[in-house]
Design an enzyme around this catalytic site. Structure first.
Site, mmCIF file in Angstrom:
data_model
loop_
_atom_site.group_PDB
_atom_site.id
_atom_site.type_symbol
_atom_site.label_atom_id
_atom_site.label_comp_id
_atom_site.label_asym_id
_atom_site.label_seq_id
_atom_site.Cartn_x
_atom_site.Cartn_y
_atom_site.Cartn_z
ATOM 1 N N HIS A 216 0.858 -1.184 0.000
ATOM 2 C CA HIS A 216 0.000 0.000 0.000
ATOM 3 C C HIS A 216 0.892 1.230 0.000
ATOM 4 C CE1 HIS A 216 -3.168 2.794 1.137
ATOM 5 N NE2 HIS A 216 -4.003 1.854 0.734
ATOM 6 N N ASP B 177 -7.933 -5.623 0.141
ATOM 7 C CA ASP B 177 -8.394 -6.475 -0.955
ATOM 8 C C ASP B 177 -7.986 -7.933 -0.801
ATOM 9 O OD1 ASP B 177 -9.631 -4.457 -2.436
ATOM 10 O OD2 ASP B 177 -7.695 -3.748 -3.122
HETATM 11 N N1 ACO Z 1 4.053 -7.666 -4.629
HETATM 12 C C1 ACO Z 1 5.391 -7.681 -4.825
HETATM 13 N N2 ACO Z 1 6.181 -6.616 -4.756
HETATM 14 C C2 ACO Z 1 5.586 -5.440 -4.473
HETATM 15 C C3 ACO Z 1 4.222 -5.329 -4.249
HETATM 16 C C4 ACO Z 1 3.439 -6.509 -4.327
HETATM 17 N N3 ACO Z 1 2.127 -6.461 -4.122
HETATM 18 N N4 ACO Z 1 3.919 -4.050 -3.992
HETATM 19 C C5 ACO Z 1 5.054 -3.376 -4.050
HETATM 20 N N5 ACO Z 1 6.084 -4.211 -4.342
HETATM 21 C C6 ACO Z 1 7.502 -3.888 -4.422
HETATM 22 C C7 ACO Z 1 7.822 -3.140 -5.709
HETATM 23 O O1 ACO Z 1 8.160 -4.044 -6.754
HETATM 24 C C8 ACO Z 1 9.002 -2.297 -5.261
HETATM 25 O O2 ACO Z 1 10.120 -3.141 -5.196
HETATM 26 P P1 ACO Z 1 11.606 -2.567 -5.540
HETATM 27 O O3 ACO Z 1 11.918 -1.618 -4.443
HETATM 28 O O4 ACO Z 1 12.467 -3.785 -5.572
HETATM 29 O O5 ACO Z 1 11.496 -1.905 -6.887
HETATM 30 C C9 ACO Z 1 8.628 -1.911 -3.829
HETATM 31 O O6 ACO Z 1 7.785 -2.964 -3.365
HETATM 32 C C10 ACO Z 1 7.882 -0.570 -3.728
HETATM 33 O O7 ACO Z 1 6.751 -0.657 -4.588
HETATM 34 P P2 ACO Z 1 6.057 0.575 -5.281
HETATM 35 O O8 ACO Z 1 5.411 0.112 -6.548
HETATM 36 O O9 ACO Z 1 7.002 1.722 -5.357
HETATM 37 O O10 ACO Z 1 4.966 0.914 -4.226
HETATM 38 P P3 ACO Z 1 3.749 1.894 -4.451
HETATM 39 O O11 ACO Z 1 3.520 2.598 -3.170
HETATM 40 O O12 ACO Z 1 3.946 2.715 -5.673
HETATM 41 O O13 ACO Z 1 2.553 0.892 -4.780
HETATM 42 C C11 ACO Z 1 0.684 -0.499 -4.620
HETATM 43 C C12 ACO Z 1 1.512 0.601 -3.941
HETATM 44 C C13 ACO Z 1 0.236 -0.017 -6.000
HETATM 45 C C14 ACO Z 1 -0.560 -0.753 -3.787
HETATM 46 C C15 ACO Z 1 1.559 -1.771 -4.726
HETATM 47 O O14 ACO Z 1 1.948 -2.230 -3.453
HETATM 48 C C16 ACO Z 1 0.854 -2.887 -5.500
HETATM 49 O O15 ACO Z 1 0.939 -2.916 -6.730
HETATM 50 N N6 ACO Z 1 0.152 -3.824 -4.775
HETATM 51 C C17 ACO Z 1 -0.591 -4.857 -5.453
HETATM 52 C C18 ACO Z 1 -1.909 -4.305 -5.950
HETATM 53 C C19 ACO Z 1 -2.875 -4.046 -4.831
HETATM 54 O O16 ACO Z 1 -3.076 -4.885 -3.956
HETATM 55 N N7 ACO Z 1 -3.515 -2.880 -4.885
HETATM 56 C C20 ACO Z 1 -4.532 -2.492 -3.901
HETATM 57 C C21 ACO Z 1 -4.063 -1.343 -3.094
HETATM 58 S S1 ACO Z 1 -5.175 -0.995 -1.809
HETATM 59 C C22 ACO Z 1 -6.475 -0.252 -2.571
HETATM 60 O O17 ACO Z 1 -6.441 0.380 -3.583
HETATM 61 C C23 ACO Z 1 -7.719 -0.472 -1.879
#
Ligand code: ACO
Length: 428
Positions: free
Chosen positions: A306, A363
């Site tokens: 998140h 979720d």
């Molecule tokens: N699985 C694996 N790796 C992840 C995940 C995940 N779910 N989420 C983040 N990461 C990793 C990224 O690859 C990144 O790794 P790195 O540092 O090696 O490059 C690091 O964690 C940081 O990730 P960001 O993408 O910069 O995090 P951001 O804050 O932009 O994204 C998000 C947040 C979009 C929610 C992300 O965690 C994600 O894609 N999660 C999966 C989708 C999801 O569950 N979305 C629902 C969110 S809650 C909502 O809207 C109700």
């Protein structure tokens, strides 16, 4: 004395005001920065930008805190209902009995959509995603309210808010029935909000759906837990559109589009698809987590991570606890719940997820409950949209009632070609 921040730029020191929120959050107010220095701030994807001051919802992502108008989400989940939470978010206080009765009455009064709206549904193909249909139909519903674009006093706003909140579930249920080729089912006056939605989804003209109180309570809780979440992608979209003085229904329609993406509301559908893929492949989750950690094909553990929570999403804690009870009460055994629990346990002991502070979000388990209730997969994000409606309405109101509000207009750092001459087509 008011706090300020000092910034040194090009040998000049300037002072910028510091704003403090009621929960101690500190922000440097950069509104005068460009006028004073010629510089703008740069914050791609707004991860460290406060775009507004708001009184609606408080989140502390480090501590895993979520409060609606100051009330902890755990207390709301335990004792409140979706309609009461909606009132709290939109009007800023818990309703007394008379106020709740009046608001519920408005929801009932406006639950029927204009009969001509049924023709609009005819134009969509069966394959149209219900989120696309919902977004279009919310905007279309606005066309049936002539006063929507004019000035709106408190009473008029209350009516518009109730109409939108009430009709979104009618439109959602109608769009589901349409994609299934089933006749539309009209709402019933005798039913309350969530009960009525399940009735419109699952009854038939010749037989009423037997509304199970466990399913009603579970879905009502899902709506309530999704009701607001401060400046997320869709709410920020609603505020952005509202700032141009577009009407409430247009703003909500834009919110639905923003919510649809798999990185936002679409994640609840993506979680179930991921769990089903793991089950199909006979994996216990180990292979899948390896692929995620090696970023194979951009795979992510959906329902994890998140932007704001760097700890447990408090909504996920509530939903996880509840999912076992709901499945038991509904007599449903779902192998996906076992896979989800195994995945969560493995991820929470894995350095990849721990180092990045990736925890389950709302979720991760909500889809399991929706499956148990019988909600079809492509309606999951629609359920989220119905739930988020109070938050969108409350944020719309905050923008529109702020006498200092200006149109949202971020700046950019241009990185394209510098000035170049137009080349006639024959010379290219
Ligand atoms: N699985 C694996 N790796 C992840 C995940 C995940 N779910 N989420 C983040 N990461 C990793 C990224 O690859 C990144 O790794 P790195 O540092 O090696 O490059 C690091 O964690 C940081 O990730 P960001 O993408 O910069 O995090 P951001 O804050 O932009 O994204 C998000 C947040 C979009 C929610 C992300 O965690 C994600 O894609 N999660 C999966 C989708 C999801 O569950 N979305 C629902 C969110 S809650 C909502 O809207 C109700």
């Amino acid at each position: 004395m008011a706090r300020t921040a000092k910034l040194e730029l090009d040998g000049k020191t300037i002072e910028l005001p510091v704003i403090e929120g009621t929960e101690g959050e500190l922000a440097v107010d950069v509104q005068t920065l460009r006028a004073k220095t010629g510089y703008i701030t740069y914050d791609d994807s707004y991860s460290n930008t406060g775009s507004c001051q708001s009184r609606i919802t408080f989140i502390d992502g480090e501590k895993g805190i979520l409060r609606y108008r100051g009330i902890p989400i755990e207390e709301m989940a335990e004792t409140s209902s979706f309609v009461e939470a909606a009132y709290l978010l939109i009007f800023g206080k818990l309703p007394n009995e008379a106020e709740l009765h009046r608001f519920s009455g408005l929801l009932t009064r406006y639950q029927m959509i204009h009969e001509d709206m049924k023709f609009h549904f005819e134009g969509f193909p069966h394959t149209g995603h219900p989120m696309a249909v919902l977004s279009s139909m919310i905007n279309a519903a606005g066309c049936f309210i002539p006063e929507l674009t004019g000035e709106c006093d408190e009473e008029c706003f209350e009516q518009q808010a109730a109409r939108l909140l009430s009709q979104v579930r009618t439109l959602a249920a109608f769009s589901y029935r349409k994609t299934m080729g089933l006749p539309a089912i009209y709402p019933k006056k005798a039913y309350k909000y969530t009960e009525n939605f399940l009735h419109m989804m699952f009854s038939d003209p010749d037989e009423d759906y037997e509304v199970n109180p466990v399913a009603v309570r579970a879905l009502d809780l899902i709506f309530l837990l999704h009701a607001d979440h401060e400046q997320n992608c869709s709410t920020a979209t609603v505020r952005m559109v509202a700032s141009s003085k577009a009407n409430l229904f247009a703003c909500a329609s834009a919110g639905v589009c923003a919510l649809w993406g798999p990185l936002h509301g679409g994640a609840n559908q993506a979680v179930i698809e991921m769990l089903e893929e793991i089950r199909r492949e006979g994996d216990d989750g180990t292979k899948f987590l390896d692929q995620v950690k090696h970023k194979e094909g951009g795979k992510r553990l959906m329902g994890f991570g998140h932007r704001v929570y760097k700890n447990y999403d408090p909504r996920a804690v509530i939903i996880k606890r509840y999912s076992d009870d709901v499945l038991r009460a509904l007599g449903v055994k779902d192998p996906l719940l076992d896979i989800a629990k195994r995945l969560e346990d493995a991820a929470l002991h894995d350095s990849y997820f721990l180092e990045r502070k990736l925890y389950p979000n709302v979720d991760f388990y909500s889809g399991i409950i929706m499956r148990a209730i019988g909600i079809p997969l492509d309606m999951f994000t629609v359920i989220f949209a119905i739930g988020r409606m109070p938050g969108w309405i409350a944020n719309f109101r905050e923008v529109r009632e702020n006498p200092e509000a200006r149109i949202y207009r971020p700046r950019q750092v241009y990185q394209g070609p510098t000035k170049s001459a137009y080349v006639p087509i024959e010379k290219r």
